[in-house]
Design a protein around this motif. Structure first.
Motif, PDB file in Angstrom:
ATOM      1  N   LYS A 138      -6.179   1.933   6.911  1.00  0.00           N
ATOM      2  CA  LYS A 138      -6.949   0.707   7.079  1.00  0.00           C
ATOM      3  C   LYS A 138      -6.029  -0.518   7.087  1.00  0.00           C
ATOM      4  N   THR A 139      -5.117  -0.572   6.122  1.00  0.00           N
ATOM      5  CA  THR A 139      -4.189  -1.698   6.037  1.00  0.00           C
ATOM      6  C   THR A 139      -3.281  -1.742   7.261  1.00  0.00           C
ATOM      7  N   ASN A 140      -2.819  -0.564   7.683  1.00  0.00           N
ATOM      8  CA  ASN A 140      -1.927  -0.489   8.835  1.00  0.00           C
ATOM      9  C   ASN A 140      -2.648  -0.887  10.122  1.00  0.00           C
ATOM     10  N   PHE A 141      -3.931  -0.521  10.234  1.00  0.00           N
ATOM     11  CA  PHE A 141      -4.702  -0.890  11.423  1.00  0.00           C
ATOM     12  C   PHE A 141      -4.926  -2.399  11.473  1.00  0.00           C
ATOM     13  N   GLN A 142      -5.112  -3.011  10.316  1.00  0.00           N
ATOM     14  CA  GLN A 142      -5.249  -4.467  10.272  1.00  0.00           C
ATOM     15  C   GLN A 142      -3.953  -5.129  10.740  1.00  0.00           C
ATOM     16  N   VAL A 169      -1.695  10.185  -7.961  1.00  0.00           N
ATOM     17  CA  VAL A 169      -2.450  10.459  -6.730  1.00  0.00           C
ATOM     18  C   VAL A 169      -2.766  11.947  -6.623  1.00  0.00           C
ATOM     19  N   LYS A 170      -1.760  12.773  -6.911  1.00  0.00           N
ATOM     20  CA  LYS A 170      -1.950  14.222  -6.769  1.00  0.00           C
ATOM     21  C   LYS A 170      -2.867  14.797  -7.848  1.00  0.00           C
ATOM     22  N   ILE A 171      -2.711  14.328  -9.087  1.00  0.00           N
ATOM     23  CA  ILE A 171      -3.516  14.906 -10.163  1.00  0.00           C
ATOM     24  C   ILE A 171      -4.980  14.552 -10.017  1.00  0.00           C
ATOM     25  N   ALA A 228       0.828  -1.204   0.000  1.00  0.00           N
ATOM     26  CA  ALA A 228       0.000   0.000   0.000  1.00  0.00           C
ATOM     27  C   ALA A 228       0.861   1.252   0.000  1.00  0.00           C
ATOM     28  N   PHE A 229       1.925   1.237   0.797  1.00  0.00           N
ATOM     29  CA  PHE A 229       2.818   2.394   0.861  1.00  0.00           C
ATOM     30  C   PHE A 229       3.556   2.576  -0.466  1.00  0.00           C
ATOM     31  N   GLN A 230       4.082   1.483  -0.999  1.00  0.00           N
ATOM     32  CA  GLN A 230       4.874   1.549  -2.224  1.00  0.00           C
ATOM     33  C   GLN A 230       4.042   2.061  -3.393  1.00  0.00           C
ATOM     34  N   GLU A 231       2.810   1.586  -3.498  1.00  0.00           N
ATOM     35  CA  GLU A 231       1.952   2.020  -4.603  1.00  0.00           C
ATOM     36  C   GLU A 231       1.617   3.503  -4.507  1.00  0.00           C
ATOM     37  N   ARG A 242      -7.878   9.571  -0.016  1.00  0.00           N
ATOM     38  CA  ARG A 242      -8.244   8.175  -0.260  1.00  0.00           C
ATOM     39  C   ARG A 242      -7.070   7.239  -0.001  1.00  0.00           C
ATOM     40  N   GLU A 243      -5.878   7.626  -0.476  1.00  0.00           N
ATOM     41  CA  GLU A 243      -4.699   6.805  -0.247  1.00  0.00           C
ATOM     42  C   GLU A 243      -4.328   6.775   1.229  1.00  0.00           C
ATOM     43  N   GLU A 244      -4.523   7.918   1.890  1.00  0.00           N
ATOM     44  CA  GLU A 244      -4.258   7.974   3.325  1.00  0.00           C
ATOM     45  C   GLU A 244      -5.158   7.010   4.086  1.00  0.00           C
TER      46      GLU A 244
END
Length: 631
Positions: free
Chosen positions: A270-274, A255-257, A244-247, A263-265
């Motif tokens: 979510k992934t980090n909380f899991q 992401v910026k455009i 998730a971080f790498q992508e 959304r990425e945050e």
């Protein structure tokens, strides 16, 4: 245990160090137990009332050991190994003069602790050396394995997952070695030595101890199984966090455009909380081991205090000194037992990581050299696809079906078709990026599976649409694969690729670092460096994945000129996105759903292939629309 033995397999080259570690461990255990034994004798004999009585009571009325002769009599009359050993130690340290006894006891204790710590230091130093080397060896082996795996493996596994295995999982294995490898030698020896001493002191008390302790080991074993399952989930989740971080970072411009920062945050949170949830569950089980283990050990101690105390009070063959020594050595055994239980927890965590590591190491590698493989030094006549079929997995449908065509030396052959028609897969089969499922591909009549892989790939150059450059200098990228190339040859290749002008204008010329993936260069400059790299290789067969489709007009002109130079006197396989660039190809192969629809020149295909004609006219229409001035 099999996985742990596989990890220990990396230690085999350092077997001489392991033998020395075992010897040093024996030395440590002996001197450690000797220091404990002497310390008890120090308290027992030096502060015994015997010395006080010796000063105030006539010698003939004192019923204690007061001379070396009396000690010798005790040794002769003692029964059993424990009594004999105890008597011999006393005969060495106990003297008539209390100060002389104090001097000997202090000297023996100092020497025992000195030798114990010298052995421990040397043992740990050797352990650290071997553990560090093993971790380096595992990472080296993983890197080598990745480089020798087929491309299909990388299409099925994300780079974030593989990166997590090389670093996070190998770090976990390192923790296993750091926290368990030394103890797995030391703790059993300490436990065995203490058990022997306990049996020597009192068989009855020892048997009671051995009845209770297996219950503790069983509980530890069951907890360890749970830890391993949960740790496996933690490592899988770590890979998801890395992914998730790498992508989000690698695609930061997208992401910026699209203003997708939030959304990425949230996705990463979510992934980090899991990961947090799975880690907490695993750690919750781990920390339960120590209190459960201690409760069981205290239960053992209380039981022994009750039974042993009764034996002393009722004079049932156990002296107070023996009971104290029994308890001291039993307490001394608790620590290695606890460490051994901790080893199980650490091992289960590490083995969950080791499963992922060895899953990679067990993958089948590319077949580099078949038993009858030959060295192909040059390309003379033709490349032939002889009724070739291909599919990625046995369960999948065929991606390519019944491909049958010949490419003569010096020809330029283009592959066209809609997206997903199989164009890239066709050319990927030639350098054996993927194995042919049925049929065969030959070069000068020789099946490519019978050609040594390195010699096959030396004949082939590749310039792809997605330029791959390394975080190195311009020189290093052009000379990649030819590190010994002369500066003259590098400059010549750069000039032929229309790259020399911008190289000269760079800060350090050929020695300018271009950053990760050539981030400091424009798209056209990247492509020209890739072409220069192919020119320096000078292959007779060239694969081109339309290298100009994503460039501006000026960059496209410069790159196309470089490509024209590169294609001279070579056999070229072109994956065509812009049909206007391959009108002069000797042969055009039209692909449709993995099959050949038609083969011919531009003029022939425009007449007989509706797919080609539609593709060509659609591109012409798009070109006309682009040319119209904005109103």
């Amino acid at each position: 245990m099999k996985l742990y033995m596989q990890v220990l397999g990396f230690i085999k080259p350092y077997w001489k160090g392991i033998v020395l570690i075992i010897v040093l461990t024996f030395s440590y255990v002996i001197f450690n137990n000797l220091s404990i034994w002497i310390s008890i004798d120090f308290v027992r004999e030096l502060f015994s009332p015997a010395y006080v009585q010796q000063q105030s009571v006539p010698p003939d009325s004192v019923q204690v050991v007061s001379s070396a002769d009396e000690l010798q009599d005790i040794v002769k009359n003692s029964q059993g190994i424990y009594q004999k050993l105890n008597s011999k130690i006393k005969s060495f340290i106990i003297r008539k003069d209390r100060l002389e006894t104090l001097k000997i006891v202090c000297l023996v204790i100092f020497l025992a602790f000195l030798m114990k710590n010298v052995s421990q230091y040397s043992r740990k130093l050797l352990l650290i050396f071997i553990q560090a080397r093993v971790v380096v060896d595992i990472r080296n082996k993983l890197q080598r394995k990745f480089l020798h795996l087929p491309l299909s493996f990388f299409h099925q596994h994300h780079s974030g997952t593989l990166t997590s295995i090389v670093f996070n999982d190998v770090n976990a294995i390192q923790q296993v070695l750091n926290q368990s490898f030394g103890k797995i030698i030391l703790s059993p020896l300490q436990i065995i030595a203490n058990i022997i001493i306990l049996l020597m002191i009192s068989v009855k008390l020892s048997l009671i101890t051995f009845i209770i302790l297996p219950i503790s080991f069983f509980v530890i074993y069951k907890i360890g199984q749970s830890i391993r399952r949960r740790s496996r989930r933690v490592f899988q989740q770590v890979a998801d966090v890395v992914l998730a971080f790498q992508e989000s970072i690698s695609a930061i411009n997208i992401v910026k455009i699209f203003t997708s920062e939030k959304r990425e945050e949230e996705r990463f949170k979510k992934t980090n909380f899991q990961y947090f949830q799975k880690l907490f569950r695993a750690e919750r089980i781990k920390i339960a081991t120590t209190p459960i283990n201690e409760i069981l050990l205290v239960l053992t101690l209380v039981t022994l205090l009750w039974i042993g105390g009764r034996m002393v009070y009722q004079n049932e063959g156990l002296q107070p000194e023996d009971f104290v020594r029994f308890l001291v050595f039993l307490f001394a055994m608790f620590k290695p037992i606890q460490e051994f239980s901790g080893i199980n927890n650490v091992m289960q965590t590490g083995l969950a990581a080791a499963e992922r590591v060895f899953n990679v190491l067990d993958q089948p590698e590319e077949t580099y050299d078949a038993p009858d493989a030959i060295e192909l030094k040059e390309f003379k006549k033709e490349i032939k696809y002889d009724h070739v079929y291909f599919k990625y997995n046995n369960e999948d449908e065929f991606e390519l079906q019944d491909l049958h065509f010949t490419i003569k030396k010096g020809e330029t052959v283009a592959f066209v078709g809609h997206s997903g028609a199989g164009k890239t897969t066709i050319v990927d089969l030639l350098p054996r990026f993927y194995p042919v499922s049925a049929g065969r591909i030959t070069i000068d009549g020789i099946d490519i599976n019978r050609i040594k892989l390195f010699s096959l790939r030396k004949l082939i150059g590749l310039v792809s649409q997605e330029t791959v450059l390394f975080n190195d200098t311009i020189r290093g990228n052009i000379a990649y694969g030819h590190p010994d190339a002369s500066e003259e040859a590098i400059i010549k290749a750069a000039k032929a690729a229309n790259a020399w002008d911008f190289i000269q204008q760079s800060e350090l010329g050929l020695d300018t670092h271009i950053g990760e993936r050539g981030v400091k260069l424009s798209g056209g400059q990247k492509q020209r460096l890739a072409i220069a790299r192919a020119i320096l290789k000078n292959p007779p067969i060239l694969i081109l994945d339309e290298a100009t489709s994503a460039l501006d007009t000026e960059s496209e002109r410069l790159v196309q000129e470089a490509l024209d130079h590169l294609m001279q006197s070579r056999t070229v396989l072109v994956i065509a996105h812009r049909l206007s660039t391959i009108r002069n190809a000797n042969k055009i192969i039209v692909m449709h759903h993995g099959k050949i629809d038609a083969i011919g020149t531009h003029t022939e295909l425009y007449e007989k292939s509706s797919i080609y004609r539609t593709l060509y006219e659609n591109q012409l229409l798009i070109g006309e629309i682009k040319k119209k001035p904005a109103s």
